[in-house]
Design an enzyme around this catalytic site. Structure first.
Site, PDB file in Angstrom:
ATOM      1  N   ARG A 115     -41.958 -53.994 -33.401  1.00  0.00           N
ATOM      2  CA  ARG A 115     -41.886 -53.253 -34.710  1.00  0.00           C
ATOM      3  C   ARG A 115     -40.520 -53.231 -35.295  1.00  0.00           C
ATOM      4  NH1 ARG A 115     -46.598 -52.690 -33.931  1.00  0.00           N
ATOM      5  NH2 ARG A 115     -47.821 -50.816 -33.384  1.00  0.00           N
ATOM      6  N   HIS A 122     -47.552 -58.955 -40.202  1.00  0.00           N
ATOM      7  CA  HIS A 122     -48.023 -58.141 -39.111  1.00  0.00           C
ATOM      8  C   HIS A 122     -49.124 -58.463 -38.752  1.00  0.00           C
ATOM      9  CE1 HIS A 122     -47.553 -54.129 -37.000  1.00  0.00           C
ATOM     10  NE2 HIS A 122     -48.345 -54.871 -36.586  1.00  0.00           N
ATOM     11  N   GLU A 147     -43.105 -51.443 -43.768  1.00  0.00           N
ATOM     12  CA  GLU A 147     -44.524 -52.128 -44.041  1.00  0.00           C
ATOM     13  C   GLU A 147     -45.150 -51.459 -44.986  1.00  0.00           C
ATOM     14  OE1 GLU A 147     -46.381 -53.581 -40.650  1.00  0.00           O
ATOM     15  OE2 GLU A 147     -44.711 -54.022 -39.654  1.00  0.00           O
TER      16      GLU A 147
END
Ligand code: 8YV
Length: 325
Positions: free
Chosen positions: A244, A291, A273
């Site tokens: 993360r 991601h 994000e």
């Protein structure tokens, strides 16, 4: 689950999931699907959840205290389509009596593969090279051209030696890497497989030619890679982050990439994000993925089935296997 259509629980599925997962949802539940994959705003999510028994979200939906307070009492379980659950305020979930589950194990291989991709991509300047070819800017070759770093035989430090961290270690052993790790608790010898345990992160960092982050986001790990910690790495280290973004202080990361403290960084998960810090985009020594750590077909199916197993267990009157709150 075999039940009559009228009694089937209603499940709000926030994102488009694989066809096989939709098929199982349609068979066993009154499923509110999102085939167009439109991102729910907070208010739209709350509105859509007013007449459902369960929600199957992704990390793109945030369940804060405010959201829990506005969900109807009827919503009893949030069965995440993700292993990470930092998008869910678990204390608020407990307070409001909502069960929360995740999807561990099934994405460890995919995420570990991505981690190796990040390490190789960063060390061998893959992004820079690819852009050069695509832009038509590749004009010559010389022994000094696009020289990166080797991975084989280097020391790899792993922060967070859970399932993903251990799988990364297994893959890295094929590169004859020397594995170091920091974890709250030391692993048993059969899981450690000769890796060197450090009881503090600060103790491990000077041993990391490569550093890969695999810890959950907690109050303790938020921003854990700050300026002081980057300074503890050997000069020219390589960072990989498929966990993360929140575990990294972006100002410190950018400084480390600019100063050469880091040779390069391979990143798949970011703060804020999908709005990636423009400074990371502008740097040549970053290898950036959007991601996609677990984004392969087999894993997406497995994540959906695992989330459904949790829902099935709950609605059958049992306890879901992957309960986190
Ligand atoms: C998922 C992830 O694709 O599972 C996780 O925690 O970070 C990703 O690999 C995503 O979260 C799905 O919701």
């Amino acid at each position: 689950m075999a039940d009559t259509a009228s009694k089937r629980p209603t499940v709000l599925v926030t994102r488009r999931l694989p066809d096989a997962v939709h098929a199982r949802l349609a068979r066993d539940y009154d499923a509110r699907l999102n085939p167009e994959d439109k991102l729910y705003t907070k208010d739209a999510l709350i509105a859509a959840a007013q007449d459902v028994d369960a929600i199957m979200p992704c990390h793109t939906e945030h369940f804060t205290e405010e959201v829990f307070a506005k969900l109807p009492e009827r919503v009893k379980i949030i069965a995440n389509f993700s292993v990470g659950y930092d998008h869910v305020d678990v204390e608020a979930a407990k307070k409001h009596g909502v069960i929360v589950t995740n999807t561990p194990e099934v994405l460890s291989d995919a995420t570990a593969e991505t981690t190796i991709l990040l390490m190789l991509g960063a060390a061998r300047r893959a992004s820079e090279g690819e852009r050069l070819v695509r832009s038509g800017g590749w004009k010559d070759w010389s022994p000094a051209f696009m020289v990166g770093l080797g991975v084989t035989g280097k020391r790899l430090g792993i922060l967070g030696m859970g399932r993903v961290g251990q799988t990364v270690a297994d893959l890295a052993r094929a590169f004859r890497m020397e594995i170091h790790y920091h974890n709250r608790t030391r692993l048993s010898p059969d899981k450690e497989k000769g890796a060197v345990w450090h009881d503090t992160l600060d103790d491990m960092l000077p041993h990391c030619d490569f550093l890969s982050l695999h810890c959950n986001v907690t109050a303790e790990t938020r921003g854990i890679m700050n300026a002081a910690r980057f300074a503890l790495l050997p000069d020219g280290a390589v960072l990989a982050n498929a966990a993360r973004g929140a575990v990294i202080d972006d100002d410190a990361l950018v400084d480390a990439l600019k100063s050469g403290k880091l040779f390069a960084a391979g990143i798949d998960a970011y703060n804020n994000e999908p709005n990636v810090d423009k400074r990371l985009i502008a740097l040549d020594n970053t290898f950036l993925l959007p991601h996609i750590g677990s984004a392969n077909r087999e894993t997406r199916d497995a994540m959906g089935f695992r989330a459904l197993d949790n829902l099935d267990a709950y609605f059958a009157g049992g306890t879901p296997g992957d309960r986190v709150a």
